[in-house]
Design a protein around this motif. Sequence first.
Motif, PDB file in Angstrom:
ATOM      1  N   LEU A 177       0.865  -1.180   0.000  1.00 50.43           N
ATOM      2  CA  LEU A 177       0.000   0.000   0.000  1.00 50.43           C
ATOM      3  C   LEU A 177       0.898   1.224   0.000  1.00 50.43           C
ATOM      4  CD1 LEU A 177      -3.038   0.682   2.349  1.00 50.43           C
ATOM      5  CD2 LEU A 177      -1.193   2.361   2.151  1.00 50.43           C
ATOM      6  N   SER A 178       0.641   2.182  -0.899  1.00 53.73           N
ATOM      7  CA  SER A 178       1.447   3.401  -0.961  1.00 53.73           C
ATOM      8  C   SER A 178       0.634   4.596  -0.476  1.00 53.73           C
ATOM      9  CB  SER A 178       1.914   3.663  -2.391  1.00 53.73           C
ATOM     10  OG  SER A 178       2.773   2.635  -2.834  1.00 53.73           O
ATOM     11  N   VAL A 179       1.225   5.388   0.397  1.00 53.71           N
ATOM     12  CA  VAL A 179       0.587   6.614   0.879  1.00 53.71           C
ATOM     13  C   VAL A 179       1.113   7.773   0.038  1.00 53.71           C
ATOM     14  CG1 VAL A 179       0.266   8.163   2.839  1.00 53.71           C
ATOM     15  CG2 VAL A 179       0.399   5.685   3.212  1.00 53.71           C
ATOM     16  N   ASN A 180       0.241   8.331  -0.792  1.00 47.95           N
ATOM     17  CA  ASN A 180       0.663   9.365  -1.749  1.00 47.95           C
ATOM     18  C   ASN A 180      -0.056  10.698  -1.593  1.00 47.95           C
ATOM     19  OD1 ASN A 180       2.487   7.664  -3.288  1.00 47.95           O
ATOM     20  ND2 ASN A 180       0.657   6.622  -4.046  1.00 47.95           N
ATOM     21  N   ARG A 181      -1.129  10.723  -0.808  1.00 44.45           N
ATOM     22  CA  ARG A 181      -1.895  11.965  -0.672  1.00 44.45           C
ATOM     23  C   ARG A 181      -2.683  11.953   0.635  1.00 44.45           C
ATOM     24  NH1 ARG A 181      -4.334   8.531  -3.615  1.00 44.45           N
ATOM     25  NH2 ARG A 181      -2.981   8.910  -5.400  1.00 44.45           N
ATOM     26  N   THR A 182      -3.139  13.116   1.008  1.00 45.77           N
ATOM     27  CA  THR A 182      -3.996  13.244   2.191  1.00 45.77           C
ATOM     28  C   THR A 182      -5.099  14.250   1.901  1.00 45.77           C
ATOM     29  OG1 THR A 182      -4.006  13.666   4.583  1.00 45.77           O
ATOM     30  CG2 THR A 182      -2.615  15.084   3.247  1.00 45.77           C
ATOM     31  N   SER A 206       7.747  14.721   4.101  1.00 40.53           N
ATOM     32  CA  SER A 206       8.376  13.902   3.054  1.00 40.53           C
ATOM     33  C   SER A 206       8.471  12.444   3.475  1.00 40.53           C
ATOM     34  CB  SER A 206       9.770  14.448   2.730  1.00 40.53           C
ATOM     35  OG  SER A 206      10.583  14.458   3.895  1.00 40.53           O
ATOM     36  N   SER A 207       8.683  12.190   4.763  1.00 43.23           N
ATOM     37  CA  SER A 207       8.769  10.808   5.244  1.00 43.23           C
ATOM     38  C   SER A 207       7.404  10.135   5.296  1.00 43.23           C
ATOM     39  CB  SER A 207       9.427  10.770   6.631  1.00 43.23           C
ATOM     40  OG  SER A 207       8.718  11.581   7.546  1.00 43.23           O
ATOM     41  N   SER A 208       6.330  10.947   5.205  1.00 45.59           N
ATOM     42  CA  SER A 208       4.977  10.376   5.215  1.00 45.59           C
ATOM     43  C   SER A 208       4.651   9.681   3.893  1.00 45.59           C
ATOM     44  CB  SER A 208       3.942  11.470   5.503  1.00 45.59           C
ATOM     45  OG  SER A 208       4.088  11.966   6.816  1.00 45.59           O
ATOM     46  N   TYR A 209       5.393  10.023   2.827  1.00 47.31           N
ATOM     47  CA  TYR A 209       5.312   9.228   1.596  1.00 47.31           C
ATOM     48  C   TYR A 209       5.933   7.876   1.936  1.00 47.31           C
ATOM     49  CZ  TYR A 209       4.308  13.114  -1.630  1.00 47.31           C
ATOM     50  OH  TYR A 209       3.732  14.148  -2.315  1.00 47.31           O
ATOM     51  N   ARG A 210       5.186   6.801   1.838  1.00 48.74           N
ATOM     52  CA  ARG A 210       5.744   5.529   2.248  1.00 48.74           C
ATOM     53  C   ARG A 210       4.987   4.366   1.619  1.00 48.74           C
ATOM     54  NH1 ARG A 210       2.404   7.722   5.899  1.00 48.74           N
ATOM     55  NH2 ARG A 210       1.085   6.439   7.265  1.00 48.74           N
ATOM     56  N   VAL A 285       8.452   0.077  13.063  1.00 51.96           N
ATOM     57  CA  VAL A 285       7.190   0.755  13.380  1.00 51.96           C
ATOM     58  C   VAL A 285       7.249   2.212  12.919  1.00 51.96           C
ATOM     59  CG1 VAL A 285       5.629   1.469  15.230  1.00 51.96           C
ATOM     60  CG2 VAL A 285       6.747  -0.763  15.338  1.00 51.96           C
ATOM     61  N   SER A 286       8.383   2.851  13.130  1.00 57.32           N
ATOM     62  CA  SER A 286       8.565   4.252  12.751  1.00 57.32           C
ATOM     63  C   SER A 286       8.382   4.444  11.243  1.00 57.32           C
ATOM     64  CB  SER A 286       9.952   4.731  13.177  1.00 57.32           C
ATOM     65  OG  SER A 286      10.144   6.086  12.838  1.00 57.32           O
ATOM     66  N   GLU A 287       8.942   3.534  10.447  1.00 58.86           N
ATOM     67  CA  GLU A 287       8.834   3.648   8.985  1.00 58.86           C
ATOM     68  C   GLU A 287       7.420   3.353   8.498  1.00 58.86           C
ATOM     69  OE1 GLU A 287      11.842   1.454   6.950  1.00 58.86           O
ATOM     70  OE2 GLU A 287      13.492   2.661   7.770  1.00 58.86           O
ATOM     71  N   ILE A 288       6.742   2.415   9.134  1.00 62.83           N
ATOM     72  CA  ILE A 288       5.351   2.130   8.761  1.00 62.83           C
ATOM     73  C   ILE A 288       4.471   3.347   9.037  1.00 62.83           C
ATOM     74  CG2 ILE A 288       3.302   0.758   9.353  1.00 62.83           C
ATOM     75  CD1 ILE A 288       5.171  -1.603   9.872  1.00 62.83           C
ATOM     76  N   LEU A 289       4.745   4.031  10.145  1.00 60.60           N
ATOM     77  CA  LEU A 289       3.961   5.217  10.509  1.00 60.60           C
ATOM     78  C   LEU A 289       4.345   6.440   9.680  1.00 60.60           C
ATOM     79  CD1 LEU A 289       3.992   4.869  14.407  1.00 60.60           C
ATOM     80  CD2 LEU A 289       2.051   4.469  12.887  1.00 60.60           C
ATOM     81  N   GLY A 290       5.508   6.401   9.061  1.00 58.98           N
ATOM     82  CA  GLY A 290       5.951   7.539   8.258  1.00 58.98           C
ATOM     83  C   GLY A 290       6.590   8.635   9.066  1.00 58.98           C
ATOM     84  N   HIS A 291       7.272   8.272  10.157  1.00 60.23           N
ATOM     85  CA  HIS A 291       7.965   9.257  10.985  1.00 60.23           C
ATOM     86  C   HIS A 291       9.381   9.478  10.475  1.00 60.23           C
ATOM     87  CE1 HIS A 291       5.183   8.245  14.620  1.00 60.23           C
ATOM     88  NE2 HIS A 291       4.657   9.136  13.817  1.00 60.23           N
ATOM     89  N   SER A 292       9.855  10.690  10.617  1.00 63.40           N
ATOM     90  CA  SER A 292      11.220  11.004  10.194  1.00 63.40           C
ATOM     91  C   SER A 292      12.235  10.594  11.261  1.00 63.40           C
ATOM     92  CB  SER A 292      11.352  12.511   9.924  1.00 63.40           C
ATOM     93  OG  SER A 292      10.991  13.261  11.074  1.00 63.40           O
TER      94      SER A 292
END
Length: 332
Positions: A177-182, A206-210, A285-292
């Motif tokens: 699953l790609s997070v590309n927009r909000t 930028s890290s929220s793109y994942r 967990v940090s990368e799944i959540l999109g944290h920098s």
Amino acid sequence: MKTNTNRRKNIKFSEWIDIWLQNERPFIKESTYATYTNIIENHIKSSLGTKNINHIQNNDLQNMIFKKLNSGKLNNRKGLSLKTVRDIMTVTRSCLNSAMKKGIIKRKVFEYKFPKNMTGKKIKIFTHTEQSKLFEYIISNLDEKSLGILISLLCGLRIGEICGLKWCDIDFKNEMLSVNRTIQRIYIKKPLLRETRIVISSPKTSSSYRSIPLSKHLIKIMKKFQKEDTFYLISGNKNFIEPRIYRKYFYSILSSLNISKLPFHSLRHTFATQAIELGTDYKTVSEILGHSSVNTTLNLYVHPKMEYKKKCLSLIYQELSSSSKKIKHKTP
């Protein structure tokens, strides 16, 4: 030149912060501009707006911090959260720094402190029983709408990210699953009115793109509802569901199940906490959540329960005890 110098000396802070914000507008997201506008109109101008920008001192900034923490809400009855006050001071300081760079005020060091005895408010998480009730309900009542809640529960997405998901963001072949927009509704307070509108934009940072790997179970469920690539996932068509409406739907489910009415964002906290408790490393967990930063995950999203703390201490004792016995057996 003399007239310009006099104008600079007499400019009020409210005048300069408006100029500063307009200069910043081309370089920030629309949602960020809306946030800055609300902070300025609701909090900064009422505290510093009438002051001559050259007369602002450290004690003015420090007093503003105390005032906002004690009675900063618009009704003046309650104080603002520490995070909100920090945001207010970030905008204030950026504006003052810009004034120094432009030569509007002389260079000086602006200093202030935040009370050490104040801590940020922790968002509550759902109990294991509540998680199970919610999960069982969704599985028994699956449709496009409830699918979004399931994804948040299992992947920790923000509500704006769920509302912005399209079927083109789901890679069934690679199970990703790609997070590309909000999607979010922004509020802009103006002198005579308050404007609101929906904004579809890039993720929070930028890290929220994942890209998030999906379990085979979730992939199997999602395939049942797959639509055209341009369709939004939780609506099943080309029209999105805005967060405000989706949040009401979420609360209606909690009410029907007699579950604590926690914010939708608590699903994200619950996911992170449970992932850590199940032994998932913080970096993952940090990368799944999109944290920098992993620190963000640890400070905001991990809420270990008392039994897990006790278990941790017991394991350490058992490990030391076991090692000690082995040493004794080896000793002649």
